[in-house]
Design a protein around this motif. Structure first.
Motif, PDB file in Angstrom:
ATOM      1  N   GLN A 251      26.937  33.599  39.389  1.00 52.44           N
ATOM      2  CA  GLN A 251      27.657  32.968  38.279  1.00 52.44           C
ATOM      3  C   GLN A 251      26.714  32.574  37.142  1.00 52.44           C
ATOM      4  OE1 GLN A 251      30.866  31.218  41.513  1.00 52.44           O
ATOM      5  NE2 GLN A 251      30.093  29.804  39.975  1.00 52.44           N
ATOM      6  N   VAL A 252      25.526  33.134  37.176  1.00 54.59           N
ATOM      7  CA  VAL A 252      24.548  32.950  36.107  1.00 54.59           C
ATOM      8  C   VAL A 252      24.334  34.306  35.450  1.00 54.59           C
ATOM      9  CG1 VAL A 252      22.182  32.290  35.546  1.00 54.59           C
ATOM     10  CG2 VAL A 252      23.443  31.020  37.301  1.00 54.59           C
TER      11      VAL A 252
ATOM     12  N   HIS B  31       8.925  35.923  31.144  1.00 50.44           N
ATOM     13  CA  HIS B  31       8.107  35.807  29.939  1.00 50.44           C
ATOM     14  C   HIS B  31       8.243  34.397  29.353  1.00 50.44           C
ATOM     15  CE1 HIS B  31       6.688  36.559  25.828  1.00 50.44           C
ATOM     16  NE2 HIS B  31       6.133  37.671  26.280  1.00 50.44           N
ATOM     17  N   PRO B  32       7.178  33.826  28.805  1.00 49.58           N
ATOM     18  CA  PRO B  32       7.271  32.477  28.226  1.00 49.58           C
ATOM     19  C   PRO B  32       8.312  32.341  27.124  1.00 49.58           C
ATOM     20  CG  PRO B  32       4.978  33.135  28.465  1.00 49.58           C
ATOM     21  CD  PRO B  32       5.796  34.347  28.797  1.00 49.58           C
ATOM     22  N   ASP B  33       8.655  33.438  26.434  1.00 46.07           N
ATOM     23  CA  ASP B  33       9.659  33.387  25.364  1.00 46.07           C
ATOM     24  C   ASP B  33      11.092  33.501  25.861  1.00 46.07           C
ATOM     25  OD1 ASP B  33       7.853  33.058  23.270  1.00 46.07           O
ATOM     26  OD2 ASP B  33       7.565  35.217  23.028  1.00 46.07           O
ATOM     27  N   SER B  34      11.281  33.746  27.148  1.00 51.19           N
ATOM     28  CA  SER B  34      12.619  33.961  27.696  1.00 51.19           C
ATOM     29  C   SER B  34      13.423  32.674  27.737  1.00 51.19           C
ATOM     30  CB  SER B  34      12.516  34.553  29.098  1.00 51.19           C
ATOM     31  OG  SER B  34      13.770  34.517  29.762  1.00 51.19           O
ATOM     32  N   ASN B  35      14.619  32.696  27.147  1.00 49.53           N
ATOM     33  CA  ASN B  35      15.517  31.547  27.265  1.00 49.53           C
ATOM     34  C   ASN B  35      15.973  31.364  28.709  1.00 49.53           C
ATOM     35  OD1 ASN B  35      15.452  30.674  24.608  1.00 49.53           O
ATOM     36  ND2 ASN B  35      17.225  31.897  23.987  1.00 49.53           N
ATOM     37  N   TYR B  36      16.128  32.475  29.428  1.00 49.49           N
ATOM     38  CA  TYR B  36      16.483  32.372  30.840  1.00 49.49           C
ATOM     39  C   TYR B  36      15.428  31.579  31.592  1.00 49.49           C
ATOM     40  CZ  TYR B  36      17.101  33.560  35.736  1.00 49.49           C
ATOM     41  OH  TYR B  36      17.245  33.481  37.104  1.00 49.49           O
ATOM     42  N   LYS B  37      14.163  31.894  31.400  1.00 48.91           N
ATOM     43  CA  LYS B  37      13.089  31.189  32.095  1.00 48.91           C
ATOM     44  C   LYS B  37      13.083  29.711  31.718  1.00 48.91           C
ATOM     45  CE  LYS B  37       8.035  30.905  32.428  1.00 48.91           C
ATOM     46  NZ  LYS B  37       8.072  30.427  33.833  1.00 48.91           N
ATOM     47  N   LEU B  38      13.265  29.424  30.436  1.00 52.11           N
ATOM     48  CA  LEU B  38      13.280  28.039  29.983  1.00 52.11           C
ATOM     49  C   LEU B  38      14.393  27.244  30.652  1.00 52.11           C
ATOM     50  CD1 LEU B  38      12.033  25.991  27.938  1.00 52.11           C
ATOM     51  CD2 LEU B  38      13.790  26.752  26.318  1.00 52.11           C
ATOM     52  N   VAL B  39      15.592  27.824  30.690  1.00 52.56           N
ATOM     53  CA  VAL B  39      16.732  27.140  31.301  1.00 52.56           C
ATOM     54  C   VAL B  39      16.570  27.072  32.820  1.00 52.56           C
ATOM     55  CG1 VAL B  39      19.229  27.249  31.686  1.00 52.56           C
ATOM     56  CG2 VAL B  39      18.281  27.719  29.408  1.00 52.56           C
ATOM     57  N   PHE B  40      16.045  28.132  33.419  1.00 53.75           N
ATOM     58  CA  PHE B  40      15.861  28.124  34.869  1.00 53.75           C
ATOM     59  C   PHE B  40      14.858  27.050  35.277  1.00 53.75           C
ATOM     60  CE2 PHE B  40      13.786  29.347  38.800  1.00 53.75           C
ATOM     61  CZ  PHE B  40      14.870  29.610  39.628  1.00 53.75           C
ATOM     62  N   ASP B  41      13.730  27.009  34.608  1.00 55.76           N
ATOM     63  CA  ASP B  41      12.693  26.039  34.977  1.00 55.76           C
ATOM     64  C   ASP B  41      13.143  24.607  34.769  1.00 55.76           C
ATOM     65  OD1 ASP B  41      11.060  28.164  35.600  1.00 55.76           O
ATOM     66  OD2 ASP B  41       9.829  28.021  33.787  1.00 55.76           O
ATOM     67  N   GLY B  42      13.872  24.355  33.672  1.00 59.87           N
ATOM     68  CA  GLY B  42      14.225  22.985  33.344  1.00 59.87           C
ATOM     69  C   GLY B  42      15.562  22.516  33.860  1.00 59.87           C
ATOM     70  N   PHE B  43      16.423  23.455  34.318  1.00 62.36           N
ATOM     71  CA  PHE B  43      17.782  23.054  34.697  1.00 62.36           C
ATOM     72  C   PHE B  43      18.313  23.803  35.916  1.00 62.36           C
ATOM     73  CE2 PHE B  43      22.455  23.737  33.801  1.00 62.36           C
ATOM     74  CZ  PHE B  43      22.855  22.494  34.268  1.00 62.36           C
ATOM     75  N   LEU B  44      18.407  25.123  35.828  1.00 56.59           N
ATOM     76  CA  LEU B  44      19.073  25.887  36.880  1.00 56.59           C
ATOM     77  C   LEU B  44      18.391  25.751  38.239  1.00 56.59           C
ATOM     78  CD1 LEU B  44      20.020  29.184  34.998  1.00 56.59           C
ATOM     79  CD2 LEU B  44      21.519  27.275  35.608  1.00 56.59           C
ATOM     80  N   SER B  45      17.083  25.656  38.260  1.00 52.93           N
ATOM     81  CA  SER B  45      16.364  25.554  39.529  1.00 52.93           C
ATOM     82  C   SER B  45      16.603  24.228  40.223  1.00 52.93           C
ATOM     83  CB  SER B  45      14.861  25.741  39.297  1.00 52.93           C
ATOM     84  OG  SER B  45      14.349  24.721  38.453  1.00 52.93           O
ATOM     85  N   LYS B  46      17.241  23.286  39.542  1.00 55.46           N
ATOM     86  CA  LYS B  46      17.444  21.948  40.088  1.00 55.46           C
ATOM     87  C   LYS B  46      18.885  21.684  40.516  1.00 55.46           C
ATOM     88  CE  LYS B  46      13.970  20.411  36.721  1.00 55.46           C
ATOM     89  NZ  LYS B  46      12.817  20.410  37.619  1.00 55.46           N
ATOM     90  N   VAL B  47      19.778  22.664  40.321  1.00 56.56           N
ATOM     91  CA  VAL B  47      21.184  22.499  40.680  1.00 56.56           C
ATOM     92  C   VAL B  47      21.637  23.703  41.497  1.00 56.56           C
ATOM     93  CG1 VAL B  47      21.717  21.034  38.700  1.00 56.56           C
ATOM     94  CG2 VAL B  47      21.925  23.512  38.481  1.00 56.56           C
TER      95      VAL B  47
ATOM     96  N   GLY C 214      29.334  24.524  41.981  1.00 55.85           N
ATOM     97  CA  GLY C 214      29.810  25.806  42.478  1.00 55.85           C
ATOM     98  C   GLY C 214      30.868  26.444  41.595  1.00 55.85           C
ATOM     99  N   LYS C 215      31.436  25.684  40.665  1.00 50.55           N
ATOM    100  CA  LYS C 215      32.466  26.215  39.778  1.00 50.55           C
ATOM    101  C   LYS C 215      31.930  26.494  38.367  1.00 50.55           C
ATOM    102  CE  LYS C 215      36.250  24.075  42.349  1.00 50.55           C
ATOM    103  NZ  LYS C 215      37.340  23.074  42.339  1.00 50.55           N
ATOM    104  N   TRP C 216      30.652  26.284  38.175  1.00 53.01           N
ATOM    105  CA  TRP C 216      30.053  26.546  36.865  1.00 53.01           C
ATOM    106  C   TRP C 216      29.734  28.032  36.711  1.00 53.01           C
ATOM    107  CZ3 TRP C 216      26.722  22.984  33.555  1.00 53.01           C
ATOM    108  CH2 TRP C 216      27.212  21.680  33.557  1.00 53.01           C
ATOM    109  N   HIS C 217      29.907  28.519  35.475  1.00 52.95           N
ATOM    110  CA  HIS C 217      29.486  29.870  35.089  1.00 52.95           C
ATOM    111  C   HIS C 217      28.622  29.723  33.841  1.00 52.95           C
ATOM    112  CE1 HIS C 217      32.381  32.188  37.684  1.00 52.95           C
ATOM    113  NE2 HIS C 217      32.959  30.992  37.690  1.00 52.95           N
ATOM    114  N   ILE C 218      27.396  30.220  33.906  1.00 54.11           N
ATOM    115  CA  ILE C 218      26.401  29.979  32.866  1.00 54.11           C
ATOM    116  C   ILE C 218      26.155  31.245  32.035  1.00 54.11           C
ATOM    117  CG2 ILE C 218      23.977  29.421  32.412  1.00 54.11           C
ATOM    118  CD1 ILE C 218      25.512  27.005  33.272  1.00 54.11           C
ATOM    119  N   PHE C 219      26.161  31.060  30.722  1.00 49.56           N
ATOM    120  CA  PHE C 219      25.911  32.136  29.764  1.00 49.56           C
ATOM    121  C   PHE C 219      24.870  31.663  28.746  1.00 49.56           C
ATOM    122  CE2 PHE C 219      30.193  32.259  31.367  1.00 49.56           C
ATOM    123  CZ  PHE C 219      30.439  33.589  31.657  1.00 49.56           C
TER     124      PHE C 219
END
Length: 327
Positions: free
Chosen positions: A178-179, A156-172, A140-145
Motif C-alpha cells: 500500500q506504499v 539515493h539521497p535525493d529520493s523522496n521515497y528514501k526521505l519519507v521512508f527514513d523519517g516516517f514509513l520505517s516507524k509505522v 493498515g488502512k493507509w495508502h501512501i502516494f
C-alpha cells in the motif's frame, strides 16, 4: 480540534474597538498591531497555548450578531491559515489533524489515501509516530502516494521515497503493498506514465475514487510542503507544466532545482483532493506566505502555491511565526 480564533476583519475595524483587541491573547494583539494589512484577510490564528479539545471562533457573523458590523471583508478564497508559535506546536497540531482525518476516512470507506511530498514536510510529520498517534492510528488502512518524485534510485539521497521512508514509513506498520513508489528503472516520461497507470488501476480496484466534479482522482489528504520560490510538487514558477490540465501525472526534465528529472502530479489532481494541508516553516517561506495572504496586488502573477484552489475540498495552511513574519 485545537482552539482557534477566526477573523474576517480589516485593520480599520480593529483600531476603533480597543476592547476587542484587548480581549485577545497577548501574542495575537502584538501580531495585529504590527501587521495591519494581515487583518484584512480571512485567517485563522491557532495558538497551542489553548487546549486541543474545543474550538472557539470569532467570526464576522458573530460580530454582526453582537451589534458590531465590520465595514468590509476581504478573503483569500476558501483557504485558512493557521499560525503557530513554533514548529513544535505546528507538528503537534498537524499530527492531530492527520489522525482525525485518518479516523474519519477509515470509518467511512475502510481506507485512507494520503499523498506526501518531500523536503521539510517529513520533519513536521514526526509527531504522528509518537504517542498517542503511533499506537492508535489504523495504519493498515493507509495508502501512501507521492505528489512528486525525483527520478533517482530509491536509496539515493535525493529520493523522496528514501526521505519519507527514513523519517516516517520505517516507524509505522503500513503494508508494503500500500506504499506506491515510482518505478525508478524507467525514464522520467516512462515513470510518469507508469505512475498514472498505477493510479488508474487503483481507481478500477476501488481504492481511489474519482471526483464527480472533475473526473480526476480524489485523494483523501495531501500533505504538502512548498519551496521558498512558491513551488509545490515539481510545479515551478513560470513552467509550462503549470498549465497541464489533462494528465494525472507528468514529468519534467529541466527542473530549476536539482535533480532535473522528476515526475509530478498535475494541478487538476491536486485541486480534486478532499483535504490539503500546506506546511510552511521558517523565515525562508515568509515572502511566499506574504504574497499568498498579505499582498494587496491582485495583478501579481500567481505563484504555484497560490494555484492550489480545491474544487470541492478544504485547504489549510500550517505556518510557524517565522513563516508568517512578513504579514
Amino acid at each position: 480540534m485545537a482552539h482557534s480564533l477566526s477573523f474576517s476583519l480589516i485593520s480599520s475595524f480593529l483600531r476603533p474597538f480597543p476592547t476587542l483587541t484587548s480581549e485577545l491573547p497577548a501574542n495575537f494583539r502584538s501580531f495585529f498591531s504590527v501587521n495591519p494589512s494581515f487583518s484584512r484577510e480571512k485567517i485563522t490564528l491557532k495558538s497551542a497555548a489553548f487546549s486541543s479539545v474545543q474550538s472557539c471562533r470569532l467570526s464576522t457573523s458573530a460580530l454582526m450578531a453582537s451589534g458590531t458590523t465590520p465595514p468590509g471583508v476581504l478573503t483569500k478564497g476558501d483557504s485558512e491559515l493557521l499560525v503557530f508559535d513554533n514548529e513544535e506546536e505546528l507538528s503537534n497540531s498537524l499530527a492531530k489533524y492527520t489522525a482525525d482525518l485518518s479516523k474519519k476516512f477509515c470509518l467511512e470507506k475502510g481506507a485512507f489515501t494520503v499523498v506526501l511530498s518531500g523536503g521539510s514536510l517529513v520533519k513536521s510529520l514526526r509527531k504522528l509516530v509518537e504517542t498517542p498517534y503511533g499506537d492508535s492510528i489504523d495504519w493498515g488502512k493507509w495508502h501512501i502516494f507521492w505528489v512528486d518524485e525525483r527520478v533517482v534510485p530509491k536509496d539515493h539521497p535525493d529520493s523522496n521515497y528514501k526521505l519519507v521512508f527514513d523519517g516516517f514509513l520505517s516507524k509505522v506498520q503500513i503494508p508494503a503493498g500500500q506504499v506506491y513508489a515510482i518505478n525508478d528503472s524507467l525514464s522520467a516520461a516512462g515513470a510518469a506514465d507508469d505512475y498514472e497507470s498505477c493510479l488508474k488501476h487503483l481507481v478500477n480496484e476501488g481504492v481511489l475514487l474519482l471526483s464527480p466534479a472533475t473526473g480526476f482522482p480524489k485523494f483523501d489528504l495531501m500533505l504538502l510542503g512548498m519551496g521558498p520560490d512558491g513551488h509545490i510538487a515539481s510545479l515551478f514558477p513560470g513552467h509550462i507544466l503549470l498549465t497541464e490540465n489533462e494528465r494525472w501525472v507528468t514529468f519534467i526534465n529541466n527542473s530549476p532545482k536539482p535533480p532535473p528529472e522528476r515526475i509530478t502530479f498535475t494541478f487538476p489532481v491536486i485541486n480534486s483532493s478532499a483535504y490539503v494541508a500546506l506546511v510552511a516553516t521558517g523565515a525562508g517561506k515568509a515572502d511566499v506566505v506574504h504574497q499568498a495572504f498579505g499582498s494587496k496586488n491582485s495583478s501579481s502573477v500567481l505563484l504555484p502555491v497560490q494555484m492550489v484552489k480545491l474544487d470541492n475540498g478544504i485547504l489549510t495552511w500550517f505556518a510557524d511565526k517565522a513563516a508568517a513574519s512578513k504579514l
